[in-house]
Write an enzyme that holds these catalytic residues in place. Structure first.
Site, PDB file in Angstrom:
ATOM      1  N   ASP A 100       0.830  -1.197   0.000  1.00  0.00           N
ATOM      2  CA  ASP A 100       0.000   0.000   0.000  1.00  0.00           C
ATOM      3  C   ASP A 100       0.878   1.266   0.000  1.00  0.00           C
ATOM      4  OD1 ASP A 100      -2.826   0.953   0.467  1.00  0.00           O
ATOM      5  OD2 ASP A 100      -1.902   1.880   2.218  1.00  0.00           O
ATOM      6  N   GLU A 114       1.887  -0.051  -4.740  1.00  0.00           N
ATOM      7  CA  GLU A 114       0.908   0.978  -5.091  1.00  0.00           C
ATOM      8  C   GLU A 114       1.628   2.312  -5.021  1.00  0.00           C
ATOM      9  OE1 GLU A 114      -3.383   2.824  -3.784  1.00  0.00           O
ATOM     10  OE2 GLU A 114      -1.837   2.429  -2.310  1.00  0.00           O
ATOM     11  N   HIS A 129     -10.584  -1.173  -5.657  1.00  0.00           N
ATOM     12  CA  HIS A 129     -11.496  -0.806  -4.568  1.00  0.00           C
ATOM     13  C   HIS A 129     -11.492   0.694  -4.270  1.00  0.00           C
ATOM     14  CE1 HIS A 129      -7.547  -0.999  -2.925  1.00  0.00           C
ATOM     15  NE2 HIS A 129      -7.952  -0.348  -1.851  1.00  0.00           N
ATOM     16  N   ASP A 130     -10.619   1.451  -4.924  1.00  0.00           N
ATOM     17  CA  ASP A 130     -10.580   2.906  -4.717  1.00  0.00           C
ATOM     18  C   ASP A 130     -11.161   3.668  -5.903  1.00  0.00           C
ATOM     19  OD1 ASP A 130      -9.239   2.699  -2.260  1.00  0.00           O
ATOM     20  OD2 ASP A 130      -7.274   2.701  -3.229  1.00  0.00           O
TER      21      ASP A 130
END
Ligand code: NOJ
Length: 559
Positions: free
Chosen positions: A197, A249, A323-324
């Site tokens: 992340d 990410e 999911h974002d």
């Protein structure tokens, strides 16, 4: 042994995938139940968003314990079973490691609050400025200042995300050691991949200063020391195991950095997620705005990243959904008038590029944004912060809701639509977030019986495994000036693929460059009528076609 070039990843948002115990929240047992479905799709790796102990302020990205499963999702035994079942189906698990920050409920933060110096040094604590203002003028990515009071010590802690997510100080070797231990813990459990992340923001400077732009991004993003930390993590954890697939990410990164993170020579990561191509519907760079997407910008960005990463031997993670992000079909396609065709166009555009494709749950059915009407239907912390900020700016409720309907992260977080029955077969209880009402028409059951999108994905996934031109080929963008078609060529050892992607509903006729007309070609895959390549080619609404050329091997050798 296949490499990650041939693999396809399927992203599971566990809260919304499948609930096995009727509490309204998806869980590990639910995932286990659906493994045969995923195996049938043909995906190789399952990336599961965080399911560790968490107060769920940011849906699990606020971790309070990195090595325990949140009871909301199940137990460690369930996780071990999940690993065993995925292995049985020749799939692997990729975990989501949120190592930039912890929840403020994490034991480290709690002990820091109680005054333990060791743990205070785990976080980024600073004195306010002499005038009492925050230590720097940086803003949180979820809105408001990036600093919050650290109990009554007079100091403040840095939180680039929600106030409940405190940034860790990676400069502290003890912190790095703790985090590498976490990664090793999961490697020992048999995990074969990691998604890190926001890993490019871990390298904060020792002395933090005000940002000229009043935001701060450039002062903590892609700092050279972030590369050093990632390399060290590689050497201390996954780099010691064979065939571990890693993806970083990367928030607001550059191609140059993307190459540095993913070029195998640097021993950092296997590949990177970049997001520039998903900001083409931001008005003047502002996410919380409503404007049609800029197609030319979309294709230029995809093209630049493809060419740049190819030249520098970097590797892209390929995706339109996660999911974002709002659902790509609602954003770049036309789910009302051209449902199947636009779903397939988006799939093919991504899957035939150079990189590793990611499928986000429900994408293989053409799941859409839910179009919730009320702000109370939304759960996401970022959405609620944005609502408040837009209200403070004076926008009327209706206008704000129009923006939120398009931009909220909850657009992709609604439950997976398995059947036409109550709650789409996701749960027998009360779902933690509402479903999109169209689950009656869009669901796995119906798709498998009469739809064609799932099978199209299946074919694309299979082709990547069979054709080195897809998994290994070079990339070249062509006809870049065309206003509605994104075309590219893939080439590998004399084989060639020409991919034509038409992003609009009005049919268009394109002139095919001479170089493709002198050799025999085959229609490989597409969503329209199977036909031969001709000098003038009409493309229907949202049509996508790939033509394959096998070049004479002798000719390839001599060239
Ligand atoms: C990126 C994740 O994808 C997002 O969901 C999360 O809110 C932030 N990182 C903070 O961890």
């Amino acid at each position: 042994m296949s490499t990650f070039h041939e693999k396809v990843v399927y992203q599971i948002y566990p809260k919304s995938f499948k609930d096995s115990n009727g509490d309204g929240v998806g869980d590990l047992k639910g995932i286990i139940e659906k493994i045969p479905y995923l195996a049938d799709l043909g995906v190789d790796v399952l990336w599961i968003n965080p399911f560790f102990i968490s107060p769920q302020k940011d849906n699990g990205y606020d971790i309070a314990n990195y090595v325990e499963i949140d009871p909301l999702f199940g137990t460690m035994e369930d996780f071990e079973e999940l690993i065993a079942v995925t292995h049985k189906y020749k799939m692997e698990i990729m975990l989501d490691m949120v190592l930039n920050h912890t929840s403020i409920e994490h034991d480290w933060f709690q002990r820091a609050l109680k005054g333990e110096k060791k743990y205070q040094d785990y976080y980024i604590l600073r004195e306010p400025k002499a005038d009492g203002s925050h230590p720097t003028n940086w803003v949180s990515k979820f809105g408001g200042p990036a600093w919050a009071p650290f109990a009554d010590t007079g100091k403040e802690y840095l939180h680039l995300y929600d106030v409940s997510q405190a940034d860790l100080d990676w400069r502290n070797p003890d912190v790095r050691k703790e985090l590498f231990n976490v990664v090793n813990f999961w490697l020992e459990k048999g995990v074969k991949g990691f998604r890190f992340d926001v890993i490019n923001v871990i390298g904060k400077d020792e002395v933090l200063i005000d940002a000229e732009d009043g935001i701060g991004k450039s002062l903590y993003t892609d700092r050279p020391i972030a590369h050093e930390f990632i390399h060290e993590m590689n050497q201390e954890s996954y780099g010691r195991y064979p065939n571990i697939m890693t993806v970083g990410e990367m928030s607001s990164t550059t191609i140059e950095n993307g190459i540095a993170y993913s070029n195998p020579e640097n021993e950092e990561l296997s590949m990177v997620f970049s997001f520039h191509h998903l900001k083409v519907d931001y008005l003047d760079g502002e996410k919380w705005s409503k404007t049609p997407f800029d197609f030319m910008e979309l294709k230029e960005l995809l093209n630049d990243w493809q060419e740049g990463m190819s030249k520098g031997n970097g590797w892209n993670a390929l995706f339109f959904n996660n999911h974002d992000q709002p659902r790509a079909i609602s954003r770049f396609g036309d789910p009302v008038n051209h449902f199947e065709d636009s779903a397939k166009l988006l799939a093919q555009t991504i899957h035939l590029l150079r990189g590793t494709p990611y499928v986000f749950q429900g994408e293989e059915l053409g799941m859409t944004n839910p179009e919730f009407q009320e702000i109370t239907d939304y759960v996401d912390v970022e959405t609620h912060n944005a609502y408040k900020e837009l209200q403070e700016k004076g926008l009327p409720h209706e206008e704000i809701m129009e923006i939120i309907k398009e931009k909220s992260r909850d657009n992709s977080r609604t439950p997976m639509q398995w059947t036409h029955e109550k709650n789409g077969g996701f749960t027998t209880g009360e779902p933690w977030i509402k479903l999109a009402e169209n689950y009656h028409e869009i669901n796995v059951e119906k798709e498998r019986n009469e739809g064609t999108i799932f099978n199209f994905y299946k074919k694309l996934i299979q082709l990547r495994k069979e054709m080195p031109v897809i998994s290994e080929g070079n990339y070249r963008g062509i006809m870049m000036e065309h206003p509605s078609v994104y075309s590219y060529v893939r080439e590998h050892e004399g084989e060639q693929l020409l991919v034509l992607n038409h992003f609009y509903a009005e049919p268009v006729t394109i002139e095919i460059p001479e170089e493709f007309l002198t050799r025999p070609s085959q229609y490989l895959i597409g969503n329209g009528t199977k036909r031969a390549l001709t000098a003038s080619l009409e493309l229907g609404p949202y049509e996508t076609i790939a033509f394959y050329f096998e070049v004479d091997k002798k000719e390839a050798k001599n060239s």
